[in-house]
Design an enzyme around this catalytic site. Structure first.
Site, PDB file in Angstrom:
ATOM      1  N   GLU A  46      19.659  10.909 -11.646  1.00 61.82           N
ATOM      2  CA  GLU A  46      19.676  12.076 -12.515  1.00 61.82           C
ATOM      3  C   GLU A  46      20.994  12.134 -13.291  1.00 61.82           C
ATOM      4  OE1 GLU A  46      19.106  16.926 -11.770  1.00 61.82           O
ATOM      5  OE2 GLU A  46      19.518  15.562 -10.085  1.00 61.82           O
ATOM      6  N   LYS A 115      13.242  18.093 -16.386  1.00 63.44           N
ATOM      7  CA  LYS A 115      13.205  18.655 -15.041  1.00 63.44           C
ATOM      8  C   LYS A 115      12.484  19.995 -15.076  1.00 63.44           C
ATOM      9  CE  LYS A 115      16.401  19.288 -11.133  1.00 63.44           C
ATOM     10  NZ  LYS A 115      17.802  19.078 -10.730  1.00 63.44           N
ATOM     11  N   CYS A 170      14.832  15.215  -9.158  1.00 59.41           N
ATOM     12  CA  CYS A 170      15.523  15.820  -8.010  1.00 59.41           C
ATOM     13  C   CYS A 170      14.813  17.033  -7.406  1.00 59.41           C
ATOM     14  CB  CYS A 170      16.949  16.167  -8.390  1.00 59.41           C
ATOM     15  SG  CYS A 170      18.024  16.423  -6.941  1.00 59.41           S
TER      16      CYS A 170
END
Length: 640
Positions: A46, A115, A170
């Site tokens: 990330e 994300k 994540c």
């Protein structure tokens, strides 16, 4: 890429905080290293282009512009690389900042995946800088480039339809309803997760368990790349805990606190086979509409993937000793409780079992004794019958008798020699002709004795045949093939040995342990042909092949859905140095022929408890026609 295998890599490069030029150089260096290994999917962490720990520097246009420029440089310098590459960076789109995964292949930017779930607790304050990304995909202008933007993107390999990749970032994985769940339902077999997960006491184990469980729930592979050394340590330390999981199994795990490349071959065809097998995947009510996803094709070079992943040569037997002991105890309980229920339901206060001194009947007797203990019945009500025939040796006979006495069951001896000779006379069989009639007449005589004794004493006949014998059809139809409850029916031969060994190690009876160890040391044989010099002359594995090979073939054919040529390929690797290639091919052809031609025996099996994921019961596990053709399976091996 051949036979569904795809070489993948998760990478933690060296980073400098807020230095996209240095970070791009490190990313390119690792891409080149992966290319040398013919990796087809490469995943970086990330925000890898800037580092994750830039804080309020993410609000600086200088950092954002440099990150974009360096990504475009990476595109230019990877035009000759056919891998699908995922790189994390911050991206400003329509005045908002997003934490995205850039997807690159052959120098082309295929899309930006944002994300979805942004943490805003304790040490993570992503909402201070970033906006949660949308699911629906649209085309946006990004620094003068037209690019696909949105979470619901699938990247499908041209010519390899089961190789479908989707991305999340994540925290997405840690959410109650991760985007990857929907991606998998939409068709993704490979989920990449670009992460920057910090290290805390116990978090590594939690992360590992989470990844394994989620890959199993999604019936997918998950490639997890995490930030590592080089990130700011103002408040947190990042360990580069990279993982590659496939359907509940961790294929590869990086040593924490060590940046580098972690590779493994995933098997997308096996994932597809598993999804076909599971009727609940996906639940019909949550299948996404096709309009919700945008599918982009990519075309890596077609080449054979060199296999480095390990395929356990004994897939039914845990390699770890402690785990193996737990498994053995669990299986013995499943067998015993299954028999306990059947005896209680039929109001049978007694059991009859044929004892030969071999592995299978020994295990069946041990299971029966455990079931009687659970029922509170005296073991003397187990009638164990030894039935010496033309092939019985002193060794197996003595072991059988001594075993029964140590267990505490009633022992009865009924020789079958005279009755079989009468039968030979009745049907005109020459006793000197040691053919299939000579052998099967003995097996059927033994079964008749057991059934009639059960009638006499109101007992239930406990079957002894195992899973491996059923797969090969190595049983006499209406002979040892038949019983009233088959306790070993789903236990493969390679596991039978460990169950008996476990019982020997834990029984606390030294004399019984000695007997069981000698049974383990006795060659597997039906003992239907006369002995030679007092020793067993008929060894099963000389006739049908090594059981460890057949159990390997059985597992990967039924559990993994592999075609014979693929089984052959992994068997050569798994048994290298044990069997030569020609031997493996010979016995694999034998397995295929026998598996198909002997289905009629499995179509009318007695009941028996299922103990593992591979079983052959015609009532639920293998609903296969008895007259199915084997030609296309054998044809798959013709060129080998």
């Amino acid at each position: 890429m051949y036979q569904g295998f795809v070489k993948t890599a998760v990478v933690t490069p060296d980073v400098r905080v807020a230095d996209p030029v240095f970070n791009a150089d490190e990313i390119l260096k690792n891409i080149r290293l992966c290319a040398e290994q013919h990796v087809k999917v490469i995943v970086f962490p990330e925000l890898a282009l800037t580092a994750y720990t830039c804080g309020d520097l993410f609000l600086q246009a200088r950092l954002l512009d440099e990150a974009r420029d360096q990504l475009l440089r990476i595109c230019e310098e990877t035009e000759d690389n056919d891998a699908l590459i995922f790189i994390g960076l911050p991206a400003e789109i329509r005045g908002k900042l997003y934490n995205v995964a850039a997807v690159i292949q052959a120098g082309e930017l295929l899309g930006l995946v944002p994300k979805t779930y942004l943490p805003n607790y304790n040490e993570f304050y992503e909402m201070r800088h970033f906006t949660a990304g949308p699911g629906p995909v649209e085309t946006v202008d990004w620094g003068g480039e037209e690019v696909l933007f949105g979470a619901n993107q699938l990247f499908t390999c041209d010519g390899m339809p089961h190789f479908v990749v989707a991305a999340e970032i994540c925290e997405d994985l840690w959410a109650p309803c991760p985007p990857s769940t929907q991606h998998a339902i939409a068709g993704a077999t490979v989920i990449v997760n670009l992460s920057a997960s910090n290290e805390m006491v116990g978090k590594g184990t939690y992360r590992r368990n989470l990844l394994a469980a989620h890959s199993a729930a999604c019936v997918s592979a998950i490639l997890y790349s995490s930030a590592g050394e080089g990130e700011s340590t103002t408040d947190l330390v990042f360990g580069g805990h990279n993982l590659i999981a496939e359907n509940g199994v961790i294929l590869a795990e990086a040593e924490r606190f060590s940046n580098g490349i972690l590779t493994a071959e995933i098997d997308v065809d096996r994932l597809a086979a598993e999804r076909r097998r599971i009727s609940t995947f996906p639940p019909a009510e949550i299948i996404p509409d096709e309009e919700d996803y945008v599918e982009t094709t990519f075309a890596p070079d077609a080449e054979e993937t060199e296999l480095t992943r390990r395929f356990d040569p004994h897939p039914f037997v845990p390699s770890d000793e402690a785990e193996r002991d737990l498994r053995c105890n669990e299986i013995l309980n499943i067998q015993a409780y299954g028999l306990k229920k059947r005896m209680a339901h039929t109001h049978a206060g007694r059991a009859v079992i044929g004892i030969s001194g071999g592995l299978d009947s020994t295990l069946a007797l041990l299971v029966t004794a455990r079931a009687f203990d659970l029922l509170g019945l005296p073991r003397e009500q187990i009638l164990a019958v030894t039935m010496p025939g033309f092939g019985t040796t002193d060794r197996t006979y003595e072991n059988a008798c001594t075993l029964v006495r140590r267990i505490g069951a009633e022992l009865r001896e009924v020789s079958i020699k005279e009755s079989v000779m009468v039968h030979f006379r009745d049907i005109g069989q020459d006793p000197e002709k040691h053919d299939v009639t000579y052998e099967n007449a003995q097996a059927r005589e033994r079964t008749q004795i057991l059934m009639d004794l059960a009638n006499q004493c109101g007992a239930l006949v406990v079957g002894t045949g195992d899973l491996s014998e059923l797969a090969l059809g190595w049983a006499t139809y209406n002979g040892d093939h038949m019983s009233m409850y088959g306790v070993n029916a789903s236990v493969p031969k390679t596991l039978v040995r460990h169950l008996v060994r476990y019982y020997a190690d834990t029984c606390g009876d030294k004399e019984l342990e000695v007997i069981l160890l000698d049974v383990l040391d006795t060659p597997v044989s039906p003992e239907l042909l006369p002995p030679e010099d007092g020793k067993i002359s008929q060894k099963t594995e000389d006739l049908v092949g090594p059981y460890e090979l057949h159990d390997f073939f059985l597992y990967y054919m039924l559990r993994a859905g592999y075609e014979p040529s693929k089984i052959l390929r992994i068997a050569k690797k798994s048994f290298e140095g044990v069997y030569d290639d020609a031997t493996i091919l010979h016995w694999l052809k034998t397995f295929c022929r026998r598996f198909f031609t002997q289905q009629f025996k499995r179509s009318c099996l007695p009941d028996g408890p299922k103990v593992g994921s591979v079983a052959l019961s015609p009532r639920g596990d293998l609903r296969m026609p008895s007259d199915a053709c084997m030609e296309i399976w054998l044809r798959d091996l013709e060129e080998e």
